[in-house]
Design a protein around this motif. Structure first.
Motif, mmCIF file in Angstrom:
data_model
loop_
_atom_site.group_PDB
_atom_site.id
_atom_site.type_symbol
_atom_site.label_atom_id
_atom_site.label_comp_id
_atom_site.label_asym_id
_atom_site.label_seq_id
_atom_site.Cartn_x
_atom_site.Cartn_y
_atom_site.Cartn_z
ATOM 1 N N ASN A 106 0.791 -1.234 0.000
ATOM 2 C CA ASN A 106 0.000 0.000 0.000
ATOM 3 C C ASN A 106 0.822 1.281 0.000
ATOM 4 O OD1 ASN A 106 -2.577 -1.328 0.182
ATOM 5 N ND2 ASN A 106 -2.002 -1.870 2.271
ATOM 6 N N VAL A 107 2.122 1.186 -0.117
ATOM 7 C CA VAL A 107 2.990 2.346 0.093
ATOM 8 C C VAL A 107 2.605 3.566 -0.760
ATOM 9 C CG1 VAL A 107 4.804 1.539 -1.481
ATOM 10 C CG2 VAL A 107 5.387 3.115 0.362
ATOM 11 N N LEU A 108 2.163 3.389 -1.977
ATOM 12 C CA LEU A 108 1.798 4.533 -2.825
ATOM 13 C C LEU A 108 0.356 4.466 -3.330
ATOM 14 C CD1 LEU A 108 5.203 4.793 -4.650
ATOM 15 C CD2 LEU A 108 4.170 6.587 -3.235
ATOM 16 N N ARG A 109 -0.429 3.662 -2.679
ATOM 17 C CA ARG A 109 -1.834 3.515 -3.084
ATOM 18 C C ARG A 109 -2.582 4.838 -2.965
ATOM 19 N NH1 ARG A 109 -4.781 -1.719 -1.223
ATOM 20 N NH2 ARG A 109 -3.549 -2.478 -2.942
ATOM 21 N N ASP A 110 -2.216 5.673 -1.991
ATOM 22 C CA ASP A 110 -2.894 6.958 -1.779
ATOM 23 C C ASP A 110 -2.775 7.896 -2.974
ATOM 24 O OD1 ASP A 110 -0.094 7.166 -1.002
ATOM 25 O OD2 ASP A 110 -0.565 9.173 -0.249
ATOM 26 N N VAL A 111 -1.800 7.658 -3.852
ATOM 27 C CA VAL A 111 -1.649 8.478 -5.067
ATOM 28 C C VAL A 111 -1.843 7.617 -6.319
ATOM 29 C CG1 VAL A 111 -0.292 10.354 -4.064
ATOM 30 C CG2 VAL A 111 0.873 8.297 -4.927
ATOM 31 N N ALA A 112 -2.579 6.529 -6.163
ATOM 32 C CA ALA A 112 -2.964 5.660 -7.285
ATOM 33 C C ALA A 112 -1.767 5.150 -8.088
ATOM 34 C CB ALA A 112 -3.976 6.367 -8.188
ATOM 35 N N LEU A 113 -0.723 4.717 -7.366
ATOM 36 C CA LEU A 113 0.447 4.126 -8.019
ATOM 37 C C LEU A 113 0.601 2.676 -7.597
ATOM 38 C CD1 LEU A 113 3.151 6.929 -7.738
ATOM 39 C CD2 LEU A 113 2.157 6.030 -9.837
ATOM 40 N N THR A 114 0.839 1.839 -8.567
ATOM 41 C CA THR A 114 1.160 0.444 -8.322
ATOM 42 C C THR A 114 2.671 0.323 -8.246
ATOM 43 O OG1 THR A 114 -0.777 -0.296 -9.535
ATOM 44 C CG2 THR A 114 1.013 -1.895 -9.267
#
Length: 174
Positions: free
Chosen positions: A152-160
């Protein structure tokens, strides 16, 4: 590719013990000095070869983040034939005043390339800046994901995030 051997070689090359302040401001008792594997041509190539299958099929440009992502993106570009961008931490204030050096990014799908991700701060900043210039950014490939929440490290900015190695891989071989 022997993933365990790659993890062992990367770990041996770049894991340092001590007290280190990370870009995020966090203090860590270990540090993965990516320049120690990025400066070794054979190890750099092996890491990039492991990145090739992680590149999304719709990638127009590989965006190497300053500074550690640049050698990775350059070698990955050689292996895939996909053009490279060099993404600065901030747009330069002279000359072309560009954030990303290389091809025009408007309307392009850019896959970011980073060395080590812990909190994803540099990736988050780069993705936002490139998106503001009308690029599509949805994936980042990294050599090492050492985040405490790697999924989930970059899920907040919609990055996989697609990683060659996780911290657990390196811990397993140390």
């Amino acid at each position: 590719m022997d993933r365990e051997l790659l993890a062992s070689d990367v770990n041996r090359a770049c894991r340092l013990q001590g007290q280190f302040q990370l870009r995020s401001g966090q203090i860590s008792h270990e540090y993965f000095d990516k320049y120690l594997f990025e400066s070794d041509p054979q190890l750099l190539r092996r890491v990039c070869e492991a990145m090739v299958p992680l590149v999304p099929a719709d990638t127009d440009l590989l965006g190497g983040l300053e500074l550690g992502g640049v050698p990775l993106a350059t070698v990955l570009s050689q292996l895939t034939g996909i053009p490279t961008l060099f993404v600065r931490k901030a747009a330069k204030t002279y000359g072309t005043c560009r954030l990303a050096e290389g091809a025009d990014i408007a309307g392009k799908t850019i896959t970011l390339v980073e060395d080590v991700i812990t909190t994803g701060g540099a990736v988050r900043d780069a993705a936002g800046a490139l998106r503001s210039e009308h690029a599509t950014v949805s994936t980042v490939i990294c050599a090492i994901n050492r985040s405490t929440d790697p999924v989930n490290v970059l899920r907040d900015v919609a990055l996989t995030v697609r990683a060659v190695l996780m911290k657990a891989d390196l811990d397993h071989v140390s």
